[in-house]
Design an enzyme around this catalytic site. Structure first.
Site, PDB file in Angstrom:
ATOM      1  N   TRP A 127       0.836  -1.213   0.000  1.00  0.00           N
ATOM      2  CA  TRP A 127       0.000   0.000   0.000  1.00  0.00           C
ATOM      3  C   TRP A 127       0.861   1.249   0.000  1.00  0.00           C
ATOM      4  CZ3 TRP A 127      -4.303  -1.135  -1.928  1.00  0.00           C
ATOM      5  CH2 TRP A 127      -4.941  -2.334  -1.620  1.00  0.00           C
ATOM      6  N   LYS A 137     -11.884  -2.188   6.439  1.00  0.00           N
ATOM      7  CA  LYS A 137     -11.037  -3.053   7.249  1.00  0.00           C
ATOM      8  C   LYS A 137     -11.523  -3.029   8.705  1.00  0.00           C
ATOM      9  CE  LYS A 137      -8.348  -3.534   3.566  1.00  0.00           C
ATOM     10  NZ  LYS A 137      -7.457  -2.470   3.137  1.00  0.00           N
ATOM     11  N   ASP A 150      -1.798   6.719   6.518  1.00  0.00           N
ATOM     12  CA  ASP A 150      -2.775   5.741   6.042  1.00  0.00           C
ATOM     13  C   ASP A 150      -3.061   4.781   7.191  1.00  0.00           C
ATOM     14  OD1 ASP A 150      -4.230   3.710   4.889  1.00  0.00           O
ATOM     15  OD2 ASP A 150      -2.827   3.310   3.251  1.00  0.00           O
TER      16      ASP A 150
HETATM   17  C1  LIG Z   1      -6.928  -1.890   1.899  1.00  0.00           C
HETATM   18  C2  LIG Z   1      -5.934  -0.821   2.055  1.00  0.00           C
HETATM   19  C3  LIG Z   1      -5.848   0.257   1.162  1.00  0.00           C
HETATM   20  C4  LIG Z   1      -6.727   0.374  -0.058  1.00  0.00           C
HETATM   21  O1  LIG Z   1      -8.011   0.720   0.282  1.00  0.00           O
HETATM   22  P1  LIG Z   1      -9.157   0.951  -0.832  1.00  0.00           P
HETATM   23  O2  LIG Z   1     -10.249   1.523   0.006  1.00  0.00           O
HETATM   24  O3  LIG Z   1      -9.456  -0.395  -1.410  1.00  0.00           O
HETATM   25  O4  LIG Z   1      -8.633   1.892  -1.842  1.00  0.00           O
HETATM   26  C5  LIG Z   1      -4.910   1.230   1.411  1.00  0.00           C
HETATM   27  N1  LIG Z   1      -4.075   1.165   2.458  1.00  0.00           N
HETATM   28  C6  LIG Z   1      -4.119   0.129   3.334  1.00  0.00           C
HETATM   29  C7  LIG Z   1      -3.182   0.110   4.495  1.00  0.00           C
HETATM   30  C8  LIG Z   1      -5.045  -0.896   3.158  1.00  0.00           C
HETATM   31  O5  LIG Z   1      -5.084  -1.910   4.032  1.00  0.00           O
END
Ligand SMILES: *Cc1c(COP(=O)(O)O)cnc(C)c1O
Length: 355
Positions: free
Chosen positions: A100, A191, A167
């Site tokens: 990511w 998540k 993030d």
């Molecule tokens: C799943 C995830 C993403 C991507 O998320 P989307 O909503 O599918 O764009 C980005 N960063 C992390 C750490 C993730 O676990």
């Protein structure tokens, strides 16, 4: 009943799913489904207000920051961040801790110079880099707090002389954080927060459009701050279910109490991985994630058979990501202790049977 260890979209508390289903049938006794009412209606406006208020309360968000519910996933944030924060010709600093982070870096490179100040790619991202210096002459520093695929997590955020962007897609609301230390926190809901379809953004008000660029309306944070995340039709259902999950979290004692439970759950599972000779962890012990527990079998030839035994016991979603192999148990906020106990009992039984 299944024990759902999926990395995302992920397990939600059963009472949240039930309440969510009720909202589809009839929202607030109005005789209408949440799916067919205006986002400007009183019923939805109060859902949006409560979602924002619960985020502020659970994470202690200071008045300097705004809470937004956007669309496009965390992946759209990868571009919105440099668009808003990185001036033409400017430099931003990133840490490369996995898939990511790499995607975030790739998008940011479209906007300016990206200084990757530390990386754990040399060991397939099985640890979290430490001890690097963040230059003070860059526009911002970007970090991924929890690496969903590789199973590592930041346990101490580095001190930064420049604005920090994080993030937190896979560990938002799993532990208390000092929001004042971040200019932007973002998290795809699917998540640890709610269903897919909305992205939580907590942004310092003066960070929006700081780059001075001519930003398209939908990608400008200021648009969404000015319109309370209602510039266009918001993802009403995803916001509703995220709000219900935060109600559940508040009722369960809030973020400090869920952190304790998360620590206990992770400890139970890592203890089994460390003490059972059939299993081994994949990451540096001090950087282990409390959310995504990655492990391998010491006899890899038994992996298919182990997966079968787990599946038969009602365990779902533990196959590891292809970049790591083996297994990954995602044990976000909503995972009950009972689910961990079940997985451990399957591991113990399988190990005895195949010894
Ligand atoms: C799943 C995830 C993403 C991507 O998320 P989307 O909503 O599918 O764009 C980005 N960063 C992390 C750490 C993730 O676990």
């Amino acid at each position: 009943m299944k024990y759902n260890f999926s990395a995302g979209p992920a397990h939600l508390a059963p009472e949240v799913i039930k309440e969510a289903a009720n909202g589809i049938l009839d929202i607030n006794g109005s005789g209408l489904s949440l799916l067919e009412i205006s986002h400007r209606s009183k019923d939805f406006m109060s859902i949006m207000d409560e979602a924002v208020a619960l985020t502020k309360e659970l994470l202690n968000v200071p008045d300097t920051h705004e809470v937004l519910f956007l669309t496009g996933g965390a992946s759209t944030q990868f571009a919105m961040i440099p668009y808003n924060l990185l001036p033409e010709g400017g430099t931003a600093v990133y840490v490369n801790t996995g898939a990511w982070a790499k995607k975030a870096i790739k998008e940011a490179k479209r906007f300016g110079n990206i200084n990757v100040v530390a990386s754990s790619e040399d060991k397939n991202f099985n640890y979290f880099p430490k001890g690097y210096t963040i230059p003070s002459d860059a526009s911002y520093f970007h970090i991924t707090s929890n690496n969903t695929i590789f199973g590592t997590q930041v346990h101490d955020f580095p001190e930064s002389p420049i604005p920090v962007v994080c993030d937190m897609s896979s560990d938002i609301l799993s532990r208390p954080i000092d929001v004042s230390k971040f200019d932007i926190i973002y998290a795809g809901a699917q998540k640890n927060l709610g269903p897919a379809g909305t992205t939580l953004v907590i942004i310092k008000k003066d960070a929006a459009a700081r780059s001075g660029r001519d930003i398209p309306t939908m990608l400008n944070y200021q648009t969404h701050i000015d319109k309370g995340s209602m510039f266009n039709t918001p993802p009403v259902y995803a916001i509703y279910v995220s709000m219900l999950a935060m109600r559940w979290l508040k009722k369960s004692g809030g973020v400090e109490s869920i952190q304790k439970r998360n620590e206990e759950k992770a400890k139970m599972l890592y203890n089994e991985i460390d003490s059972n000779p059939l299993f081994t962890g994949t990451t540096a012990v001090e950087d282990r994630s409390l959310m995504n527990v990655t492990f391998l079998l010491t006899k890899p030839e038994l992996a298919d058979e182990f997966l079968k035994a787990a599946t038969e016991a009602g365990i779902s979603g533990i196959k590891g990501h292809r970049d790591v192999g083996g297994f990954r148990a995602s044990i976000y906020n909503a995972m009950e202790v009972e689910g961990i106990e079940k997985l451990i009992s399957v591991m113990k039984e399988f190990s005895l049977k195949t010894a």
